[in-house]
Motif scaffolding. Structure first.
Motif, PDB file in Angstrom:
ATOM      1  N   PRO A  34       0.827  -1.210   0.000  1.00  0.00           N
ATOM      2  CA  PRO A  34       0.000   0.000   0.000  1.00  0.00           C
ATOM      3  C   PRO A  34       0.863   1.263   0.000  1.00  0.00           C
ATOM      4  O   PRO A  34       1.892   1.330   0.661  1.00  0.00           O
ATOM      5  N   GLU A  35       0.403   2.240  -0.750  1.00  0.00           N
ATOM      6  CA  GLU A  35       1.103   3.513  -0.805  1.00  0.00           C
ATOM      7  C   GLU A  35       0.704   4.357   0.406  1.00  0.00           C
ATOM      8  O   GLU A  35      -0.481   4.534   0.678  1.00  0.00           O
ATOM      9  N   PRO A  36       1.688   4.868   1.160  1.00  0.00           N
ATOM     10  CA  PRO A  36       1.336   5.714   2.312  1.00  0.00           C
ATOM     11  C   PRO A  36       0.747   7.027   1.840  1.00  0.00           C
ATOM     12  O   PRO A  36       1.074   7.514   0.755  1.00  0.00           O
ATOM     13  N   PRO A  37      -0.125   7.627   2.641  1.00  0.00           N
ATOM     14  CA  PRO A  37      -0.662   8.945   2.257  1.00  0.00           C
ATOM     15  C   PRO A  37       0.431   9.997   2.226  1.00  0.00           C
ATOM     16  O   PRO A  37       1.510   9.829   2.807  1.00  0.00           O
ATOM     17  N   VAL A  38       0.140  11.088   1.551  1.00  0.00           N
ATOM     18  CA  VAL A  38       1.136  12.137   1.369  1.00  0.00           C
ATOM     19  C   VAL A  38       1.575  12.702   2.714  1.00  0.00           C
ATOM     20  O   VAL A  38       2.765  12.950   2.952  1.00  0.00           O
ATOM     21  N   TRP A  39       0.633  12.905   3.618  1.00  0.00           N
ATOM     22  CA  TRP A  39       0.983  13.515   4.903  1.00  0.00           C
ATOM     23  C   TRP A  39       1.949  12.629   5.681  1.00  0.00           C
ATOM     24  O   TRP A  39       2.832  13.144   6.391  1.00  0.00           O
ATOM     25  N   GLU A  40       1.809  11.304   5.543  1.00  0.00           N
ATOM     26  CA  GLU A  40       2.694  10.404   6.271  1.00  0.00           C
ATOM     27  C   GLU A  40       4.120  10.465   5.718  1.00  0.00           C
ATOM     28  O   GLU A  40       5.096  10.470   6.483  1.00  0.00           O
ATOM     29  N   PRO A  71      13.544  27.126  26.704  1.00  0.00           N
ATOM     30  CA  PRO A  71      12.389  27.670  25.979  1.00  0.00           C
ATOM     31  C   PRO A  71      12.328  27.302  24.508  1.00  0.00           C
ATOM     32  O   PRO A  71      11.230  27.177  23.952  1.00  0.00           O
ATOM     33  N   LEU A  72      13.466  27.132  23.836  1.00  0.00           N
ATOM     34  CA  LEU A  72      13.460  26.767  22.423  1.00  0.00           C
ATOM     35  C   LEU A  72      13.674  25.273  22.198  1.00  0.00           C
ATOM     36  O   LEU A  72      13.064  24.681  21.305  1.00  0.00           O
ATOM     37  N   GLY A  73      14.565  24.681  23.007  1.00  0.00           N
ATOM     38  CA  GLY A  73      14.873  23.268  22.802  1.00  0.00           C
ATOM     39  C   GLY A  73      13.735  22.344  23.178  1.00  0.00           C
ATOM     40  O   GLY A  73      13.491  21.339  22.484  1.00  0.00           O
ATOM     41  N   ALA A  74      13.019  22.661  24.238  1.00  0.00           N
ATOM     42  CA  ALA A  74      11.922  21.785  24.678  1.00  0.00           C
ATOM     43  C   ALA A  74      10.799  21.696  23.644  1.00  0.00           C
ATOM     44  O   ALA A  74      10.334  20.590  23.334  1.00  0.00           O
ATOM     45  N   PRO A  75      10.294  22.811  23.084  1.00  0.00           N
ATOM     46  CA  PRO A  75       9.235  22.678  22.070  1.00  0.00           C
ATOM     47  C   PRO A  75       9.668  21.898  20.830  1.00  0.00           C
ATOM     48  O   PRO A  75       8.888  21.103  20.287  1.00  0.00           O
ATOM     49  N   VAL A  76      10.900  22.133  20.366  1.00  0.00           N
ATOM     50  CA  VAL A  76      11.372  21.407  19.187  1.00  0.00           C
ATOM     51  C   VAL A  76      11.470  19.909  19.477  1.00  0.00           C
ATOM     52  O   VAL A  76      11.068  19.066  18.663  1.00  0.00           O
ATOM     53  N   THR A  77      11.983  19.554  20.657  1.00  0.00           N
ATOM     54  CA  THR A  77      12.063  18.147  21.039  1.00  0.00           C
ATOM     55  C   THR A  77      10.674  17.554  21.198  1.00  0.00           C
ATOM     56  O   THR A  77      10.445  16.382  20.852  1.00  0.00           O
ATOM     57  N   ALA A  78       9.734  18.343  21.708  1.00  0.00           N
ATOM     58  CA  ALA A  78       8.358  17.861  21.845  1.00  0.00           C
ATOM     59  C   ALA A  78       7.736  17.580  20.480  1.00  0.00           C
ATOM     60  O   ALA A  78       6.969  16.609  20.323  1.00  0.00           O
ATOM     61  N   VAL A  79       8.048  18.403  19.487  1.00  0.00           N
ATOM     62  CA  VAL A  79       7.547  18.157  18.128  1.00  0.00           C
ATOM     63  C   VAL A  79       8.099  16.842  17.588  1.00  0.00           C
ATOM     64  O   VAL A  79       7.365  16.033  16.993  1.00  0.00           O
ATOM     65  N   ALA A  80       9.401  16.610  17.794  1.00  0.00           N
ATOM     66  CA  ALA A  80       9.996  15.349  17.341  1.00  0.00           C
ATOM     67  C   ALA A  80       9.345  14.156  18.039  1.00  0.00           C
ATOM     68  O   ALA A  80       9.047  13.136  17.403  1.00  0.00           O
ATOM     69  N   LEU A  81       9.114  14.288  19.340  1.00  0.00           N
ATOM     70  CA  LEU A  81       8.486  13.196  20.091  1.00  0.00           C
ATOM     71  C   LEU A  81       7.063  12.939  19.608  1.00  0.00           C
ATOM     72  O   LEU A  81       6.630  11.782  19.473  1.00  0.00           O
ATOM     73  N   ALA A  82       6.311  14.003  19.326  1.00  0.00           N
ATOM     74  CA  ALA A  82       4.946  13.840  18.834  1.00  0.00           C
ATOM     75  C   ALA A  82       4.926  13.157  17.469  1.00  0.00           C
ATOM     76  O   ALA A  82       4.086  12.280  17.209  1.00  0.00           O
ATOM     77  N   LEU A  83       5.846  13.548  16.592  1.00  0.00           N
ATOM     78  CA  LEU A  83       5.906  12.901  15.280  1.00  0.00           C
ATOM     79  C   LEU A  83       6.258  11.436  15.391  1.00  0.00           C
ATOM     80  O   LEU A  83       5.726  10.592  14.644  1.00  0.00           O
ATOM     81  N   GLU A  84       7.152  11.094  16.323  1.00  0.00           N
ATOM     82  CA  GLU A  84       7.555   9.700  16.494  1.00  0.00           C
ATOM     83  C   GLU A  84       6.401   8.827  16.978  1.00  0.00           C
ATOM     84  O   GLU A  84       6.348   7.627  16.667  1.00  0.00           O
ATOM     85  N   ILE A  85       5.488   9.406  17.727  1.00  0.00           N
ATOM     86  CA  ILE A  85       4.367   8.631  18.258  1.00  0.00           C
ATOM     87  C   ILE A  85       3.176   8.641  17.312  1.00  0.00           C
ATOM     88  O   ILE A  85       2.588   7.592  17.012  1.00  0.00           O
ATOM     89  N   THR A  87       2.880   9.585  14.009  1.00  0.00           N
ATOM     90  CA  THR A  87       3.016   9.164  12.609  1.00  0.00           C
ATOM     91  C   THR A  87       2.805   7.667  12.427  1.00  0.00           C
ATOM     92  O   THR A  87       2.026   7.259  11.561  1.00  0.00           O
ATOM     93  N   PRO A  88       3.462   6.793  13.202  1.00  0.00           N
ATOM     94  CA  PRO A  88       3.194   5.364  13.013  1.00  0.00           C
ATOM     95  C   PRO A  88       1.810   4.932  13.490  1.00  0.00           C
ATOM     96  O   PRO A  88       1.225   3.993  12.936  1.00  0.00           O
ATOM     97  N   VAL A  89       1.274   5.602  14.499  1.00  0.00           N
ATOM     98  CA  VAL A  89      -0.039   5.212  15.023  1.00  0.00           C
ATOM     99  C   VAL A  89      -1.153   5.578  14.041  1.00  0.00           C
ATOM    100  O   VAL A  89      -2.063   4.776  13.781  1.00  0.00           O
ATOM    101  N   LEU A  90      -1.092   6.774  13.471  1.00  0.00           N
ATOM    102  CA  LEU A  90      -2.137   7.232  12.562  1.00  0.00           C
ATOM    103  C   LEU A  90      -1.871   6.847  11.111  1.00  0.00           C
ATOM    104  O   LEU A  90      -2.789   6.938  10.288  1.00  0.00           O
ATOM    105  N   GLY A  91      -0.643   6.443  10.788  1.00  0.00           N
ATOM    106  CA  GLY A  91      -0.306   6.104   9.413  1.00  0.00           C
ATOM    107  C   GLY A  91      -0.438   4.620   9.126  1.00  0.00           C
ATOM    108  O   GLY A  91      -1.085   3.865   9.857  1.00  0.00           O
ATOM    109  N   THR A  92       0.205   4.203   8.044  1.00  0.00           N
ATOM    110  CA  THR A  92       0.123   2.806   7.615  1.00  0.00           C
ATOM    111  C   THR A  92       1.070   1.905   8.399  1.00  0.00           C
ATOM    112  O   THR A  92       0.914   0.678   8.388  1.00  0.00           O
ATOM    113  N   SER A  93       2.080   2.488   9.071  1.00  0.00           N
ATOM    114  CA  SER A  93       3.011   1.699   9.872  1.00  0.00           C
ATOM    115  C   SER A  93       2.689   1.905  11.345  1.00  0.00           C
ATOM    116  O   SER A  93       2.828   3.001  11.878  1.00  0.00           O
ATOM    117  N   GLY A  94       2.256   0.829  11.995  1.00  0.00           N
ATOM    118  CA  GLY A  94       1.849   0.934  13.384  1.00  0.00           C
ATOM    119  C   GLY A  94       2.929   0.579  14.377  1.00  0.00           C
ATOM    120  O   GLY A  94       2.653   0.454  15.568  1.00  0.00           O
TER     121      GLY A  94
END
Length: 242
Positions: A34-40, A71-85, A87-94
């Motif tokens: 299956p082809e993953p969606p563009v957003w994934e 103040p800058l490092g924590a939000p950027v790291t939080a974005v990376a952590l959110a994407l790691e969780i 993206t696989p949960v909502l995408g084709t790779s669980g």
């Protein structure tokens, strides 16, 4: 200072341990893959680059603007952590990459503490910042140059299909190995800055000689030789107590 150094190391850990993790590749089924969606696809690409540049970003903040690290490092790291969780949960790779999630979660916790208790340290001189910046760019050049090589690596194989597979595999090895050392360098630079000891600069230079030796007598060793010389030089010019 140890907490800031720990946050930088934990942010680099996913790139450092990535080549040693066992992952499932390929598609084993009687139906087309299956082809993953563009957003994934966009999310995975953004996450891969965010993981690669996060250690350098945190190291630059900790060294140049220590009060901005939380103040800058924590939000950027939080974005990376959110994407790691997400993206696989909502995408084709669980499949969740738990080691990477654990590293970035621990780094985020350290940065939140540093947000509440800002890091106070003496910034290095401009000569040290310039030397370390050039060293990082030098180490970053080999993987970036191999993303779109003008001349593919040579390989004599019978089947053209196998030759293409070998070329892609070799290119991926060069890219991932290059980004490995690009993640090591910010940790070593931060250690040089926070410890303020010449032995840290000498050890960093010796570590950077490893990829240079692995490249052999070729132009590929030049960026690592430049970095191996500039990191100790920057430590000497940092103005930190020895």
């Amino acid at each position: 200072m140890p907490l800031a150094l720990a946050a930088i190391f934990l942010s680099a850990a996913p790139v450092l341990i990535g080549p040693f993790l066992v992952v499932q590749v390929g598609w084993f089924a009687y139906v087309p893959m299956p082809e993953p969606p563009v957003w994934e696809s966009i999310a995975w690409e953004a996450l891969s680059w965010l993981e690669r540049v996060l250690p350098a970003l945190l190291a630059a903040l900790a060294i140049g603007r220590p009060r901005w690290l939380g103040p800058l490092g924590a939000p950027v790291t939080a974005v990376a952590l959110a994407l790691e969780i997400l993206t696989p949960v909502l995408g084709t790779s669980g499949a969740l990459n738990w080691p990477t999630i654990a590293c970035h979660a621990a780094a985020l916790a350290a940065l939140v503490v540093l947000w509440r208790r800002p890091l106070v340290t003496q910034p290095p001189g401009l000569a040290a910042i310039a030397a370390w910046a050039v060293a990082y760019l030098a180490v970053l050049w080999p993987p970036l140059a191999n993303l779109y090589p003008a001349i593919p690596p040579s390989g004599i194989l019978a089947a053209p299909g196998d030759g293409i597979i070998l070329e892609l595999t070799w290119r991926n090895i060069l890219i991932e190995t290059g980004f490995f050392w690009a993640a090591v360098l910010p940790v070593m630079v931060a250690a040089c800055h926070f410890t303020g000891r010449r032995v840290a600069g000498v050890l960093s230079g010796l570590v950077l000689l490893v990829p240079a030796v692995l490249c052999g007598l070729s132009w590929g060793a030049l960026p690592y030789l430049v970095a191996a010389a500039l990191v100790p030089l920057g430590q000497l010019r940092s103005g930190q107590p020895r």
